[in-house]
Structure formats: C-alpha cells, structure tokens
Write an enzyme that holds these catalytic residues in place. Sequence first.
Site, PDB file in Angstrom:
ATOM      1  N   GLY A  28       0.813  -1.215   0.000  1.00  0.00           N
ATOM      2  CA  GLY A  28       0.000   0.000   0.000  1.00  0.00           C
ATOM      3  C   GLY A  28       0.842   1.258   0.000  1.00  0.00           C
ATOM      4  N   GLY A  35       1.652   4.577   3.640  1.00  0.00           N
ATOM      5  CA  GLY A  35       2.737   3.693   3.260  1.00  0.00           C
ATOM      6  C   GLY A  35       3.837   4.428   2.522  1.00  0.00           C
ATOM      7  N   SER A 159      -5.758  -0.244  13.743  1.00  0.00           N
ATOM      8  CA  SER A 159      -6.381   1.057  13.981  1.00  0.00           C
ATOM      9  C   SER A 159      -7.088   1.019  15.324  1.00  0.00           C
ATOM     10  CB  SER A 159      -7.401   1.354  12.876  1.00  0.00           C
ATOM     11  OG  SER A 159      -8.244   2.436  13.212  1.00  0.00           O
ATOM     12  N   TYR A 186     -15.306  -2.829   9.083  1.00  0.00           N
ATOM     13  CA  TYR A 186     -13.961  -2.265   9.206  1.00  0.00           C
ATOM     14  C   TYR A 186     -13.354  -2.633  10.559  1.00  0.00           C
ATOM     15  CZ  TYR A 186     -10.288   1.264   9.812  1.00  0.00           C
ATOM     16  OH  TYR A 186      -9.097   1.905  10.055  1.00  0.00           O
TER      17      TYR A 186
END
Length: 325
Positions: A28, A35, A159, A186
């Site tokens: 990514g 990234g 996250s 998510y």
Amino acid sequence: MSAEKKTASSLAQHYAPQIEGKVVLTTGVSPSTLGAVFVHAIAKSKPALLILAGRNMAKVQETAKALDAENVKTRTLELNLGSLTDVRAAAATVNGWADVPYIDVLVNNAGVMALDYGVSPEGHENHLAINHLGPFLFTNLIMDKVLASATPRVVMVSSDGHRLCPIRFDDVNFKEGKSYNRWQAYGQSKTANMLMAIALAETLGPKKLEAFSLTPGPGATPSHLVDHIDWSVQFEEMLKVDRFFGNWQGWLTEFPMCTPDEGVAVYVVGAFDEAIADTYNGAYLYDCRPANPWTETVKPWATSSVEAKRLWKLTETLVGQEFQY
C-alpha cells in the site's frame, strides 16, 4: 527521543543504524498514502532494498520513481490483496527472487475502510478479504524469506477502529450483506490485524520472529483511505456503533488530527525499535510505544490469545491452507 511530538522522518534518523542495510517490504505505497510517507522517511537511512507492493502498479511505480532522488534501491510488486489467487501469484513472485534471499521487515499497511457492501472473488466480505485474509495468506506464503533474516519482523497496521467490532466468528460475512454495517466490518478487520500479530508472535517467537500491530497517530491521520466517505452521513453512523459499545468516541463532534509524518512515526518504531522486542512481542503500539489498556482504547477482544488462535484456525479454513510451524 523526547516527549515532543514524534515524526517518521525524525525517528528514521534516530533508528538509522537499525534501518541501514535492511530489506523492507511495504504494502500500500501509492503516492500520498501513509505507506508512501513511511518508505520516504526510511529511505534516507540507507536500507538495502525497499520492496514496494500495491494493486495499482502505475501508482506504485510513481512512488518508486519519487524515491530515485534518495539514491535507494527499490523493487516493485503487483499485489492485489482482494484476490487470494492474486496473492498467491505475488507470493510466488517474491519467493522466486533468487537475489532477495531474505526480507527483514514486512509492513502490512494496505487496507480499505468503510466500503459499501461487496465481496471478493472468493465470496468473502471485502474488508475481511483485503484487510485480513490477503495479508494473512501473503505473510505466511513468504514467511520462509522473512525467517531467513537475522532480525525478522512483521508489522500489522491496525487502527483504534478495532473498537468498533470484535471478530464475528459465526457470521464474519454479515449474513451475505443482510446484517452489514460498514463500520463494524472495518472494525472486525482491524481487530483481526491485532490478533494476527499476537498469533505470529506466539507461534513464531521461538524462531526469533517479532510481530507488532499498531494504530497510526495519535489522532486521525489524513489519508486517501477515506476519500470515498461521505462524512455528512457516515460520521453519525460511526458514532452510533461507538455509542452501542459505550465507547467515549461516540460523543465526539470531531476527531483530533495529526500530520501524516506524525501519524506514521509509530510505523518506524514498530519496524525497527529493538527495545520492544523481547518484552512486548505481539503488542499493539500507540503513539510510538506499547498501548496502555488502562488509559487508551485497547479492546480485550483484540488482545486475547484465545481469540488469536481461534481466528488463525478460522482464517486457515477461509483461505484454504494450513500453515504448520
């Protein structure tokens, strides 16, 4: 380092002895992503090779070209994490590189956030497929090259959004979309990232592998990850999930922000800090250190060895391959 706000660029200088000569594979890395900020920061500290992986090769090549000014060796890799077939092809490519006998650090950074409901070619919900199943399979398929390093390390970019959902073991695909909530999907995938780091540390720690998960920040970090989100609608939808779980974030009117250079500082620590290795292998990092569950958002469903082992077994079933170490 001092208690002042840390940045990836300043920490890369601090950890230059650990970065110099390393082979680092980061997923990514399109321009302006977190990234890309990470690889640009460490490029100045003389890594031996930066392997840049991503789905859109034109964008990956753009990042590689931008790194030319740093006089650092790069190699690009096409990696579509949303397709297990494509993941296997990418892993085969890496394993076929005779001139790259080992990979010191694998940073699983690529991911998606709050998508409309959709499924991968294999029929898995897209957050689960792209954020967890793909990285799980890719990591394990190239594990021999990682373990060939004298200091093997895997970093999972999770996250604090893991607070939004535990692993729904009996319904990871949200009943084919019938019970779908983009924020829970998510959150489930980010919980999976944390559990994968724990499982790797516990399974392969005896083989000297170090594995960590982390959240960018502290504070929300600007990223193309959210370009598709209509916050006038989705902010309230996210708050509803937070309120359901009783999270303090459920009553925010806005999130504190940090710069990309600040947000990615924790990547540098996760990838290169030697002090955290023995005592904190498998830990979740926040603000450039192991997170404190008493004062920060660290859900127990994402720190359980039992949940980690259970998810590993489920994931092996979903990707159709067992990994014996």
